[in-house]
Design a protein around this motif. Structure first.
Motif, PDB file in Angstrom:
ATOM      1  N   ASP A   1       0.721  -1.404  -0.158  1.00  0.00           N
ATOM      2  CA  ASP A   1       0.200  -0.018   0.024  1.00  0.00           C
ATOM      3  C   ASP A   1       0.665   1.295  -0.100  1.00  0.00           C
TER       4      ASP A   1
ATOM      5  N   GLU B   1      -9.632  -2.133  -8.414  1.00  0.00           N
ATOM      6  CA  GLU B   1      -9.346  -0.777  -8.991  1.00  0.00           C
ATOM      7  C   GLU B   1      -8.432   0.113  -8.223  1.00  0.00           C
ATOM      8  N   TYR B   2      -8.368  -0.249  -6.731  1.00  0.00           N
ATOM      9  CA  TYR B   2      -7.561   0.493  -6.026  1.00  0.00           C
ATOM     10  C   TYR B   2      -6.257   0.108  -6.264  1.00  0.00           C
ATOM     11  N   ASN B   3      -6.015  -1.124  -6.503  1.00  0.00           N
ATOM     12  CA  ASN B   3      -4.647  -1.654  -6.943  1.00  0.00           C
ATOM     13  C   ASN B   3      -4.197  -0.955  -8.319  1.00  0.00           C
ATOM     14  N   LEU B   4      -5.169  -0.624  -9.115  1.00  0.00           N
ATOM     15  CA  LEU B   4      -4.941  -0.163 -10.319  1.00  0.00           C
ATOM     16  C   LEU B   4      -4.301   1.228 -10.133  1.00  0.00           C
ATOM     17  N   ALA B   5      -4.975   1.889  -9.361  1.00  0.00           N
ATOM     18  CA  ALA B   5      -4.626   3.221  -8.930  1.00  0.00           C
ATOM     19  C   ALA B   5      -2.982   3.224  -8.404  1.00  0.00           C
ATOM     20  N   LEU B   6      -3.056   2.322  -7.372  1.00  0.00           N
ATOM     21  CA  LEU B   6      -1.767   2.131  -6.550  1.00  0.00           C
ATOM     22  C   LEU B   6      -0.700   1.912  -7.550  1.00  0.00           C
TER      23      LEU B   6
ATOM     24  N   GLN C   1      -0.430   3.027 -10.531  1.00  0.00           N
ATOM     25  CA  GLN C   1      -0.292   4.280 -11.211  1.00  0.00           C
ATOM     26  C   GLN C   1       0.537   4.892 -10.552  1.00  0.00           C
ATOM     27  N   ARG C   2       0.088   5.179  -9.144  1.00  0.00           N
ATOM     28  CA  ARG C   2       0.718   6.028  -8.360  1.00  0.00           C
ATOM     29  C   ARG C   2       2.579   5.442  -8.375  1.00  0.00           C
TER      30      ARG C   2
ATOM     31  N   SER D   1      -0.503   1.455 -15.755  1.00  0.00           N
ATOM     32  CA  SER D   1      -0.709   0.708 -14.440  1.00  0.00           C
ATOM     33  C   SER D   1      -1.447  -0.594 -14.966  1.00  0.00           C
ATOM     34  N   TYR D   2      -0.812  -1.619 -14.323  1.00  0.00           N
ATOM     35  CA  TYR D   2      -1.781  -2.901 -14.611  1.00  0.00           C
ATOM     36  C   TYR D   2      -2.266  -3.348 -13.345  1.00  0.00           C
TER      37      TYR D   2
ATOM     38  N   GLU E   1      -3.233  -5.204 -10.165  1.00  0.00           N
ATOM     39  CA  GLU E   1      -2.717  -6.623  -9.676  1.00  0.00           C
ATOM     40  C   GLU E   1      -3.013  -7.492 -11.085  1.00  0.00           C
TER      41      GLU E   1
ATOM     42  N   PHE F   1      -7.938  -4.158 -21.111  1.00  0.00           N
ATOM     43  CA  PHE F   1      -6.734  -4.000 -21.311  1.00  0.00           C
ATOM     44  C   PHE F   1      -6.101  -4.333 -22.980  1.00  0.00           C
TER      45      PHE F   1
ATOM     46  N   GLN G   1      -5.572   6.605 -19.074  1.00  0.00           N
ATOM     47  CA  GLN G   1      -6.397   5.436 -18.407  1.00  0.00           C
ATOM     48  C   GLN G   1      -7.730   5.681 -18.109  1.00  0.00           C
TER      49      GLN G   1
ATOM     50  N   TYR H   1      -7.118   8.891 -15.400  1.00  0.00           N
ATOM     51  CA  TYR H   1      -6.000   9.306 -14.866  1.00  0.00           C
ATOM     52  C   TYR H   1      -5.414  10.353 -15.767  1.00  0.00           C
TER      53      TYR H   1
ATOM     54  N   ILE I   1      -5.943   8.775  -3.659  1.00  0.00           N
ATOM     55  CA  ILE I   1      -6.209   8.047  -4.850  1.00  0.00           C
ATOM     56  C   ILE I   1      -7.911   8.090  -4.553  1.00  0.00           C
TER      57      ILE I   1
END
Lengths: 164, 419
Positions: free
Chosen positions: A68, A108-113, A115-116, A139-140, A142, B206, B232, B250, B276
């Motif tokens: 995280d 989705e949270y992991n996609l944003a993570l 990206q971050r 970002s991919y 997970e 994707f 994205q 994004y 986020i």
């Protein structure tokens, strides 16, 4: 007039039926539920060829992160320093930073993570003089784990940014 | 090698029928007897089995074993109500099947209230060719509605993603059967969503190399990217009136929520924070949007009132350091979401008039909860030995698993009512 009378009789019939009985009467037809299958083709595969040059330069450039978290560790900074040098020496190449997350938490949270994480790496490179136009960030989440497995060592390998 | 073999055997077992593991249903279930319907034996058996499973899966019914009945009437005149009263049975279901031609089936069924000793419903359901499963689902819903007064969900559908060699977007009956593939892709598919009329789906694919939201018509297969740009885009959610799609884009590198007008393609930005912001979802009446935000340092659920000008997000969850992917109960009395308790990810429920979280599941890695349109059942994804499966839990506490598919299954989403 005749119509009116007819309607009135009908109304009486309905009221009569509904007052003398509590039984429900229904009639229904099942829906067809038509479904069409579509096959998607990937335009993603061809993309990796574009950055073929950079692949050779950054063969092993992967930056890892804590759960995280998206901040850089000192070890990551070492790797990024050599990336900056390589980019300085080959100013024709552009790179893609792909962020990834481990499987814990929502997709989705992991996609944003992911990206971050990729943005953090991008920020570092830009801060060290690399032109932002040479960097593609994506970002991919997970969805593309490097390693399969439900243990901390697998998770650690999946929380990453790949430079290529 | 041995491991692989064991895995193969194990997965073969899993590929069998629906697993009903009702751990705890309601304390006082409706007791019903469903007599196999008169007519074609094979159709009758299929229907009887499906109806029985559908009723059991609600967690609110006990379906009596027919072998233990004192009499098995085929039609109304043969009913001896006392035979059922003695066994404490509440309702009796009779029916008859007629085939007008080789393929078209019509079923008439009746519901009898044993205590009153009278018929309370008589219904006819007829189908297009080879729709016996659908007929059985419609019958189940008719029975459920008549007895509970609540709309049934046996005839609804579930949308989910599977992964084996490819990624597939799949639609199936609420009992996990009758699978049909909507999309097959070599690249990941995530975050499927139904349009409010259940005729279209939105999802993230994707296939172009980055996350992009597509809308696809179920019947025709027509599909389009919702916004053509280089950014994205993910996490689609339809407004209840079907006119808007909330998405995560994004644009400035960070996940922010926008509302897309599907008609004129106008975009309105909803969030603006360096944390986020994603996983937006609409309240049943469309007046509020709930989303997951990392603005406090860890994911928590927030909501924005769309009727207020420049409304500030209101935090909804304070329990633990991971609460994400929320959705509103259809009656708007609370929310369900993914909640982390120690190292476990569970599905949890929080009512708006309570200040605590009710965990509904207790495995290690439960995710993607979706509630049935009648608000009674939650379907969600679990990991069993690293393999993705679908599970369900009713708000009355009954748990069940849907039949396993080939490969991993995840992100189930419930359709609206279809009948």
């Amino acid at each position: 007039m005749y119509f009116l009378k007819n309607k009135f009789n009908f109304l009486i019939l309905v009221i009569f039926l509904s007052s003398c009985s509590t039984m429900n009467v229904t009639q229904e037809q099942v829906s067809s539920g038509k479904v069409k299958t579509v096959k998607a083709t990937s335009s993603a595969a061809s993309e990796s060829f574009i950055n073929y040059d950079s692949r050779a330069v950054f063969a092993n450039a992967t930056i890892y992160f804590e759960f995280d978290k998206s901040n850089l560790t000192s070890k990551s900074i070492q790797i990024l320093k050599s990336a900056v040098n390589a980019l300085d020496e080959n100013d024709s190449i552009s790179i893609t930073l792909s962020g990834h997350a481990d499987e814990r938490g929502t997709r989705e949270y992991n996609l944003a993570l992911g990206q971050r994480r990729a943005e953090t790496v991008s920020d570092y490179l830009v801060l060290n003089g690399i032109n932002k136009s040479r960097i593609t960030v994506k970002s991919y989440g997970e969805e593309k784990p490097a390693v399969l497995g439900q243990d901390e060592s697998s998770y650690a390998k999946n929380r990453r940014v790949e430079i290529n | 090698m041995k491991k692989i073999l064991i895995l193969l055997i194990f997965s073969n077992i899993l590929l069998s029928e629906l697993v009903l593991e009702i751990t705890q249903g309601t304390e006082d279930p409706y007791k019903v007897a469903v007599i196999p319907f008169n007519g074609d034996t094979s159709i009758s058996n299929t229907i009887n089995q499906i109806v029985t499973n559908n009723l059991k899966r609600t967690g609110e019914f006990k379906v009596f074993n027919n072998k233990k009945l004192l009499s098995q009437p085929q039609e109304e005149v043969e009913i001896i109500f006392n035979d059922f009263r003695i066994l404490d049975i509440d309702y009796l279901i009779l029916g008859s099947i007629s085939n007008s031609d080789k393929f078209n089936t019509s079923v008439e069924y009746q519901v009898y209230d044993i205590k009153k000793g009278s018929k309370i419903r008589t219904s006819t359901v007829f189908g297009i060719p080879n729709k016996d499963r659908q007929l059985a689902h419609y019958i189940s819903d008719g029975i459920y509605e008549e007895i509970t007064g609540i709309k049934g969900i046996a005839s609804t559908k579930i949308l989910y993603v599977t992964e084996n060699k490819n990624f597939n977007l799949v639609i199936a009956d609420a009992d996990g059967k009758n699978e049909q593939v909507l999309l097959e892709s070599p690249e990941p598919i995530i975050s499927p969503a139904w349009s409010p009329d259940s005729k279209k789906v939105a999802y993230v694919s994707f296939e172009t190399g980055i996350a992009k939201v597509f809308i696809q018509d179920i019947a025709t297969g027509e599909r389009e990217v919702v916004i053509e740009n280089k950014f994205q885009i993910s996490a689609p959610s339809w407004s209840p009136d079907g006119k808007f799609l909330s998405i995560t884009m994004y644009q400035d590198g960070n996940a922010e929520i926008y509302i897309l007008n599907l008609k004129n393609k106008n975009l309105t930005r909803l969030t603006n924070h360096y944390g986020i912001d994603t996983e937006s979802t609409w309240s049943p009446k469309g007046s509020k949007i709930m989303f997951t935000s990392g603005r406090s340092g860890a994911p928590q659920l927030y909501e924005i009132n769309l009727r207020r000008f420049n409304a500030r997000p209101k935090r909804l969850t304070f329990e633990g350091n991971y609460n994400a992917k929320g959705s509103y109960l259809p009656n708007n009395q609370g929310i369900i979401f993914v909640h982390r308790e120690n190292t476990k990810f569970q599905i949890a429920l929080k009512y708006f008039d309570e200040n605590f979280v009710r965990p509904l599941t207790e495995s290690q890695m439960d995710e993607s909860p979706s509630i049935s349109p009648n608000g009674n059942v939650i379907v969600y994804a679990i990991k069993d030995n690293g393999m993705g499966l679908l599970s369900g839990v009713t708000l009355s506490g009954a748990k069940f698993r849907l039949p396993a598919k080939e490969g991993a299954v995840r992100e189930p989403v419930w359709s609206g009512f279809l009948r």
